[in-house]
Design an enzyme around this catalytic site. Sequence first.
Site, mmCIF file in Angstrom:
data_model
loop_
_atom_site.group_PDB
_atom_site.id
_atom_site.type_symbol
_atom_site.label_atom_id
_atom_site.label_comp_id
_atom_site.label_asym_id
_atom_site.label_seq_id
_atom_site.Cartn_x
_atom_site.Cartn_y
_atom_site.Cartn_z
ATOM 1 N N GLU A 218 1.328 -7.024 -1.464
ATOM 2 C CA GLU A 218 0.015 -6.437 -1.724
ATOM 3 C C GLU A 218 -0.751 -6.499 -0.415
ATOM 4 O OE1 GLU A 218 -0.808 -4.953 -4.541
ATOM 5 O OE2 GLU A 218 1.138 -5.510 -5.396
ATOM 6 N N ASP B 162 5.562 -7.941 -10.052
ATOM 7 C CA ASP B 162 6.219 -6.694 -9.644
ATOM 8 C C ASP B 162 7.626 -6.956 -9.134
ATOM 9 O OD1 ASP B 162 4.097 -5.125 -10.350
ATOM 10 O OD2 ASP B 162 3.364 -4.773 -8.316
ATOM 11 N N HIS C 248 0.579 -4.575 -9.871
ATOM 12 C CA HIS C 248 -0.043 -4.907 -8.584
ATOM 13 C C HIS C 248 -0.191 -6.409 -8.389
ATOM 14 C CE1 HIS C 248 -0.737 -0.746 -7.598
ATOM 15 N NE2 HIS C 248 -1.362 -0.557 -8.738
ATOM 16 N N ASP D 137 8.079 -7.614 -2.599
ATOM 17 C CA ASP D 137 6.898 -6.792 -2.867
ATOM 18 C C ASP D 137 5.733 -7.396 -2.102
ATOM 19 O OD1 ASP D 137 5.585 -4.582 -4.502
ATOM 20 O OD2 ASP D 137 4.313 -6.287 -4.996
#
Length: 590
Positions: free
Chosen positions: A25, A166, A161, A23
Amino acid sequence: MQGSTAVEGLPQDGGFGSFTVVDVETSGLRASDHRILSVAAVTLESDGRVAREFHTLLDPGCDPGPVHVHGLTAEILRGSPRFEHVREQLSELLTGRVMVAHNAGFDYGFLANEFDRSGAVLPVGHRLCTLALARRVGPPTTDCKLGTLASYYGVPQGKAHDALDDTRVLAGVFRALVADAARLGVAPPLLRCPPKEHSRPSETRPGSRSGPKIPCEFSYPGVLGADGCLVQGMKVAFTGETDTEREVLIAMAEAAGLEVTGGVSGRTSLLVTNTPHGATGKARRAAELGTPIVGERKFLAMLGAVRPGRRKTDPIAAARTVSPEVVATGPLTGRRILVLGGTHGEAADARARVVELGGSAAVNMSARVTDVLALPGASGDRRHAKAIELGLPVHGPEFLSLTMRQEPAAESASDPIVLARGQVVDLPIAERGTQWQLRASWVQGATWEVDLVAFLVDGDEQVSADEDFVFYNQPRTGGVGLVAEGPSEQSIEIDLDELPVSCRRIVLAAALDGAGVTFGDIGAVEIEVAPGREAAATARATLDAATEERTLLLAEVYLRGDIWRLRAVGQGYTADLAALARGYGLEVDG
């Protein structure tokens, strides 16, 4: 999870030993322009347990973008390593493994661009999107958001987030989805990377910002009124240079409940620009339409007094309210029936009859299949044995003539509208906005490859420029983008506010890549329309070509009056994709 679960078709020795769940961001939504702020990766043992965890913040060397989404300020990121400093650690975790992510094209695109910037190549040969896997499995959830799936499967979620949390949540959801897929006999959507030899690695949203933007929670209230006050749900566009970073302006507008669009249309409430009127295409378009135009300083002042808006209603309920005439009811209402066996013509006729009787004709096995219709030869299909193992009702051909005496299943309010060939449904734009996804899926096979394409045509049913043809080697243009999700599922994403001014209709088609295969070999193609990648479908159609077609027009999205509509087409042609493209005015070889 107890023991290991073999995943059909994956390059591994069984179980989860070849998977890395990731994941990221990011500072924005364009992989080509924005940077990764935080990355997490976990590798799985063959029994599904986490073997290694890796997580780090990164110094992107730029503004961190929408802090209200990811919470990562410049101060928090200061002193973190640059991407090139952690690249080798990530390479070790990814090499020789299948990369797993939710909306995997987004994460893959950002990682591929970061590796490229640092002078290396992302060592991922295959990826698996859990969003596409969830659609194949079909759990009884209202949508396929990670939080919704986590709640359904009982996976605890801490902080949304946050890359590490996540990734941990996704690992748990992935284990549950794979177990359900194995139980149903569903092959996970493993996709090679890049999906096509010449395709670009970045798969993000079409239009000015590319990638999935934050959906506006409020209904569109109209253009700016005489009082000059903004209302939540209004559509705002930006053009020209701004003193404030554009991504910051966008984040501020979205945080205030406004919807930021990449183009100007008759529904745009306000255009923000510091440039002289008429200096950009958007400004000229706004002047033509009478769209209010304000400067950046005035807009920032207006943000301090945004009035409350009306929250959106359920999209499926809204769609039913708009177009109830297309909702077929009958003895199969509420049932999803998988047709197995028979000749292509017999199966196509059976699927059409299912829809006539109010049911939905499935193309693949999933948890939402309620019945199986077995035509001659069905016992040779492995799904027939799986249906018996699962305890599903398996009916013979006489079922379609006896159904008038059957009790219809209870229809759920969340069931999508089922369209027959040629039927039309209005898109609930007022309730769900202008961003829509047209999904197509078919039976996965080793001997064929299907390409989804889109033509943006004008009033003369011709494309205005080569850019108005979307396909694997040109995956996006203004307002429309192609998303590859697996070997038997692709999507076209549309932002109606960002379409070229000349576009009057979007035509969705499927074409076969390679010689000697026709849609008669493949069978039906299922299409769904949904208000976003993770949203549940509002309408569905199952379309069959005849035996010899190599291209198939699936659907068209068009404007009638002030209402955007979707038509299920289902028209096949024996010509190949090049011939179809020439019919829309494109000059192509072949």
